[in-house]
Design a protein around this motif. Structure first.
Motif: not given
Lengths: 165, 782, 285
Positions: C133-147
């Motif tokens: 799966a890829t985890v989608e995060l919303q960070t203070f700097e913007g969206p980020r995708l991570l394994g």
């Protein structure tokens, strides 16, 4: 924080800590003591209520999350002189109750279950009871009564033209 | 017998409907906004001396109305020996021990004020295990043990040995010296079991007209009354105890614990005070079934005769003597039960440790002694090549056989019950096919318990509407005695319907002495007292009716709410008419009755330090379990479970079946899932529902049960207690079945998957007891 | 919490709103089943919380032909319902429908399960590991995708300034299975979990949960299997490889010691392979 929700069909407005567990509001502020706070960690099921028709443990439900929801407690399931829910009637008839403290939660869990699973098998009933602990009865009579209740509903349904619980 | 046919029925519970609707008010549902909330300051060390305890700052905290310490309740209480303070006085003996209590307007305020209590404790080296406690140089958990008041004389005591009870019958040394015997020795160890009643211990205390009134969730209102009087140094008569419906007890509530604290605070504040254990407190300070260590040796001939037996049973009482002091007595009747033995000697010691105190739990002492005895019996069979079932049939107690204290058993009961088990098995079939490749085991075990009778009182008031009010100190803890067997008995005696019998909630101001709900005694003892009360009512009723009908009382009988002339159904008059006449002429019709043990004697010199010499009402069980063991993971699945239970006479078969199912499942928890361990700092590690694993619906099976009637009993109508014993032989049956399945000796419970896998991989060390001396006599105080 | 201070509770209706609250120090409240037990662990509830249940995008499961997107606020029960019958997701469904107990599953969320830092026995973690799966995060700097593997490893640091919003799954699995070992039949946290999946390239993925503090892929076993023929998806053979390549350090806990958790892995793998073989997806074997 002010939280409003429906409690047993009536408007309920609270002003308090939004992280207060729903069970504490029910028991301590509304004196709806049918909902039991036993383990307070979601394992025992004694505090089950219906939130928007789903059976959930009220010990882990902060009232902030029930804003706008409809909450039904055991007192709301068959209030006043209303007839017992068929499950309650079956538990009574089967002599299933002992100390009785798990039963309000058991009834709330299983009333939603029989509504959604009119054809449930015995193993499925047992699986649905994994989050409802009973320390007295050894469960089997409860399972029998649920199975009988479904059976009766199916038979009544067939007679009445296929209406299920 | 018409009295019997009017009594025996599957009467449903009158309290079920309200319980099912959530309307029943248990004690912990009765907190009101105008009550004060009490919170305990508990010790966070297992052993120490209180160097400073200053509560003055806590008293000034918002909402706080009172703070109490041990100085406010200086009396000590206990069973056998008074060694237990209500709140620690000078010495801390276990982690979790109450030291002070705060009453405040809200629980939050009380909790917040805990931090303002100044407490300094000088830690002491804790004594955690019985092995440590029995070391010759062990620190004494109770330095002042010699000075304690001895409530019951007769037990040997010394240092960390809180109590020692012995039984000795015949020449055991001679039996072991016989040339024709083989000696089999086994050692067993078992952990604690937590009761987990859904309603924790809770009390509401008030101070009314110079007296304490405690509403509480207890099995023993009279003990709470007496202990409260003792610790508050009041005459016990100045304490009133009433008991709302109890949300489960199982023995935990067979002793007073937090109740007197509420009376103390009520006296200090003039307010009503509620104190309820949190679930964590409840589990961390549960008066558990004690952990125990057992060594048994038997001398058996090649023919299978048990010529001699000796055993040492160590019972951990924790920091205070409590029930264990009394329960040492039970070893003679549980480990000393089941089998005929030539000569026997048993010693049972309650040992102090710096761990939370233990208490009584359904079939207390019997559950593990039966496990040990039955596993030992299987080890004998294995060592000498006997078939376990044949060996049992040959050796179980029968008519005229002697128990460990020399008491004589009446009638053949266990033998026929074993036959009935074979019949039951034939009717249900066996479940080996369900093992499906896993290791399969089946075992049949026996167990001996006795109903502890003791004093009970009952009053029956016959009312003008034809109803009868039964007033006793009995408590409805869920077992159904107060809502099923007792109204059935009274109705049967008076020709009424059970729903015409009103059962008064326990109130020590209204009813006479009762030793409490436990040991399977309620139906027997309160039932017998109720029968006696009914006899007086009946006599008055028939005398009045006789005058009204111009008939001799002995020609009258009570049936269907009427006084009838014998042999003329429908004759006579209604009971209300007779009652009304009596009220106008001789006064209201009431009767009172009392009952206590007949105190069957022991053989002279056989029992030492025993609270009870012999069994007034023995109760036997035969339990059979079939299990499948997953050799890959150590999981034990119970495939089938069968019970033959000696019930004397069954009054409500359906209710008894419910007790059997529930009791067996609690036993399955003990045998397989429920584990209590003590942490390095002396706490109960499993203090929540995540780590203390109770059996769930998927872990259990329907129990097939056969009720064995007809064994002799002094109980009313021939009854015996039926609720206590269903748990008795579960650890035994499961332990023996698993041992057979895995082909390894099972010497410890619970059989959790990790333990079973370690047994299979031979990584589980067998119990070794260096603190139990090889010679039996060296394990006694002489 | 200091006396007189009112707890701040934000029921965010957008991700931006949630992030703003997070930036001001609010803790993320999902279903509540983990956080509400904080007081029992001796931890005070946070002074400020932001709830995600009112954000529509986070409460749905999108099932597309080639991918699936799961909102972080989707409950275990809803996830099970959404994916039941979808070939390849048998393991994830079993994880969602087997975790904890029915009442908890109706409340506890996917995001909450992945973000409970001290929860070693999370069922979804190994199940999502084998989905890659890829985890989608919303960070203070913007969206980020991570394994998911990287997320699980680094989540402690990541979550100080991010919110998990969605989980993305490719539909490249033909079969999967999830074998959990509670000490009872169900209802307690599993002491060991093995998730397995077979992808379109007939490669087997295996992940283990609850044995170590954080779930991880069983790379050594996967490599050993890859070295053999695809037809080697034989339960007994794989169990033997599992025994040989058991590189786990079992954690000691009240419920089971490390030895036990490690010891049961080969049999669980064996069961998992048998479960895989019983799915329609691997009928080719």
């Amino acid at each position: 924080m002010v939280v409003t929700f429906q409690l047993n069909g009536e408007d309920c407005r609270l002003d308090g800590d939004p992280m207060t567990p729903l069970v504490d509001i029910l028991r301590q502020e509304r004196f709806l003591t049918g909902t039991k706070a036993v383990c307070r960690e979601g394992f025992c099921g004694a505090c089950m209520v219906h939130v928007d028709d789903e059976a959930v443990p009220s010990c882990l439900k902060p009232i902030g999350l029930v804003q706008g929801c409809a909450v039904t407690t055991i007192e709301g399931l068959s209030s006043g002189n209303q007839a017992l829910h068929p499950l309650q009637a079956n538990f009574e008839a089967a002599d299933a109750v002992q100390c009785g403290m798990c039963f309000p939660g058991m009834v709330m869990s299983l009333s939603a279950f029989v509504r959604d699973n009119p054809h449930a098998s015995r193993p499925e009933i047992k699986a649905a009871m994994v989050g409802n602990i009973c320390r007295c009865t050894g469960y089997e009579r409860i399972v029998d009564a649920v199975a009988d209740c479904l059976d009766q509903a199916r038979k009544a349904g067939q007679l009445a033209g296929g209406i299920h619980v | 017998m018409s009295e019997l046919s009017a009594t025996v029925m599957n009467l449903p519970r009158r309290d079920a409907r309200d319980k099912l609707r959530g309307r029943t008010k248990y004690t912990n549902d009765r907190a009101r906004p105008d009550m004060l909330h009490a919170v305990l300051l508990r010790s966070t060390v297992p052993a120490g001396r209180i160097r400073k305890l200053d509560v003055s700052a806590a008293l000034r905290c918002p909402g706080v109305r009172a703070v109490a310490t041990g100085a406010d309740a200086p009396g000590l209480y206990g069973i056998g020996i008074a060694d237990h303070p209500l709140l620690a006085i000078d010495t801390i003996r276990y982690h979790g021990e109450p030291i002070a209590v705060i009453a405040a307007e809200t629980e939050k305020q009380a909790r917040a004020a805990l931090a303002a209590i100044v407490l300094e404790i000088e830690p002491l080296a804790p004594v955690f295990t019985m092995a440590d406690a029995l070391q010759p140089a062990a620190r004494l958990v109770h330095e002042g043990w010699r000075g304690y008041e001895v409530i019951t004389e007769g037990g040997a005591r010394a240092g960390n040995i809180a109590w020692e009870a012995k039984s000795s019958r015949g020449d055991v040394d001679a039996a072991f010296a016989r040339p024709d015997i083989r000696i089999v020795e086994s050692s067993f160890t078992v952990g604690r079991q937590s009761h987990v009643p859904f309603e924790p211990r809770v009390a509401i205390g008030s101070w009314e007209d110079g007296r304490a009134h405690i509403q509480t969730s207890t099995q023993v209102p009279w003990t709470v009354r007496n202990v409260t009087g003792k610790v508050m140094q009041l005459p016990p008569g100045r304490v009133r105890v009433t008991v709302p419906p109890v949300g489960g007890g199982f023995g935990l509530k067979f002793d007073a614990s937090i109740e007197p604290i509420t009376a103390l605070l009520a006296r200090m504040t003039g307010r009503t005070v509620v104190l309820e254990n949190t679930r964590q407190e409840e589990m961390a300070t549960c008066l558990c079934r004690e952990n125990a260590e057992i060594r048994i040796r038997s001398a058996v001939t090649a023919e299978g005769y048990i010529a001699g037996r000796e055993a040492v049973v160590l019972m951990d009482c924790g920091a205070y003597g409590g029930e264990q002091v009394f329960l040492t007595t039970m070893t003679a009747h549980t480990l000393g039960g089941n089998y005929k033995v030539g000569a026997t000697r048993l010693v049972s010691r309650a040992v102090y440790t710096n761990t939370p105190p233990n208490g009584a739990f359904r079939a207390c002492n019997g559950v593990y002694n039966t496990f040990a005895l039955e596993r030992h019996t299987d080890e004998i069979c294995e060592a000498l090549g006997f078939d376990p079932m044949e060996f049992r049939k040959k050796n179980v107690l029968g008519d005229g056989d002697l128990g460990a204290t020399g008491q004589v058993f009446e009638a053949d009961v266990l033998g026929p019950m074993l036959d009935r088990m074979e019949t039951l098995r034939a009717s249900t079939g066996t479940s080996e096919a369900k093992a499906d490749g896993r290791l399969y085991g089946i075992a049949t075990t026996v167990g001996t318990w006795f109903v502890f009778v003791g004093p009970s009182a009952a009053t029956v008031n016959l009312n003008a509407d034809g109803s009868a009010t039964l007033v006793t100190s009995g408590v409805e803890i869920g077992s159904g005695t107060m809502v099923q067997s007792l109204p059935q008995i009274v109705a049967g005696q008076l020709g009424l319907a059970p729903d015409q019998v009103i059962v008064r909630e326990a109130d020590t101001d209204a009813a006479g002495l009762d030793v409490g709900v436990g040991g399977g005694r309620t139906t027997v003892s309160i039932g017998a007292a109720s029968v006696a009360a009914c006899a007086e009512v009946r006599e008055k009723l028939l005398r009045t009716a006789g005058e009204m009908l111009q008939t001799r009382p002995e020609d009258l009988l009570l049936r269907d709410g009427r006084v009838e002339i014998t042999g003329r159904p429908g004759s006579g008059m209604s009971i209300p008419a007779v009652v009304a006449h009596a009220q106008a002429t001789t006064g209201p019709i009431t009767g009172s009755g009392a009952f206590t043990a007949k105190n069957t004697p022991a053989m002279s010199g056989c029992a030492m330090g025993h609270f009870i010499d012999a069994l007034d009402i023995p109760v036997f069980v035969v339990h059979e379990a079939e299990v499948a063991v997953d050799a890959d993971t150590g999981h034990v699945e119970v495939l089938a479970y069968r019970v033959v239970q000696d019930v004397g006479r069954v009054l409500n078969p359906r209710a008894v079946m419910g007790q059997i199912q529930g009791g067996v499942v609690q036993g399955l928890g003990y045998a397989l899932h429920e584990e209590v361990t003590i942490t390095a700092d002396g706490r109960i590690a499993q203090d929540d529902f995540e780590t203390y694993r109770l059996p769930l619906a998927q872990d259990v099976v329907p129990v097939a049960a056969d009720l064995y009637e007809g064994a002799p009993s002094m109980g009313p109508l021939g009854t015996k207690g039926a609720g206590e014993v269903p748990i008795l032989a579960v650890g035994a049956a499961i332990g023996c079945a698993v041992a057979r399945a895995i082909g390894k000796p099972v010497r410890q419970l619970p059989l959790t998957p990790p333990r079973v896998l370690r047994l299979l991989h031979e990584r589980e060390p067998p119990p070794e007891f260096p603190h139990i001396a090889p010679g039996w006599a060296s394990n006694t105080l002489g | 919490m200091a006396p007189g201070v009112e707890r701040s509770f934000t029921a965010a209706s957008t991700i931006e709103e949630a992030l703003a609250a997070r930036r001001q120090g609010a803790s993320v409240l999902a279903g509540g089943t983990w956080m509400m037990r904080d007081p029992r662990r001796g931890v005070d509830l946070p002074e400020a919380v932001v709830a995600l249940h009112r954000i529509p995008a986070l409460s749905k499961v999108e099932v597309e032909p080639d991918h699936v997107v799961i909102g972080a606020a989707v409950t275990h029960a809803a996830l099970g319902r959404a994916l039941r019958g979808s070939a390849g997701f048998e393991g994830l469904v079993a994880a969602a429908e087997g975790a904890a107990n029915p009442g908890i599953r109706r409340v506890a969320t996917v995001g909450g399960n992945l973000c409970a830092l001290d929860f070693a026995a999370a069922d979804l973690a190994p199940a999502l590991l084998v989905c890659e799966a890829t985890v989608e995060l919303q960070t203070f700097e913007g969206p980020r995708l991570l394994g998911i593997s990287d997320f699980l490893k680094d989540r402690h640091a990541l979550l100080t300034e991010a919110i998990v919003t969605r989980i993305h799954l490719r539909r490249d699995l033909i079969a999967s299975a999830h074998i959990r070992l509670p000490l009872r039949q169900a209802g307690d946290y599993p002491v060991a979990i093995v998730s397995l999946a077979v992808d379109r390239n007939k490669r087997c993925r295996i992940a283990v949960g609850s044995v170590e503090p954080v779930a991880r892929r069983w790379t050594a076993l996967e490599q050993a299997m890859a070295a053999g023929p695809a037809s080697a998806l034989d339960p007994q053979r794989v169990a033997e490889l599992a025994l040989e390549h058991n590189d786990f350090q079992g954690r000691d806990g009240k419920e089971a010691d490390g030895w036990y958790r490690r010891q049961v892995l080969p049999p669980l793998v064996k069961r998992g392979v048998a479960a895989l073989l019983s799915t329609e997806g691997v009928a080719w074997l």
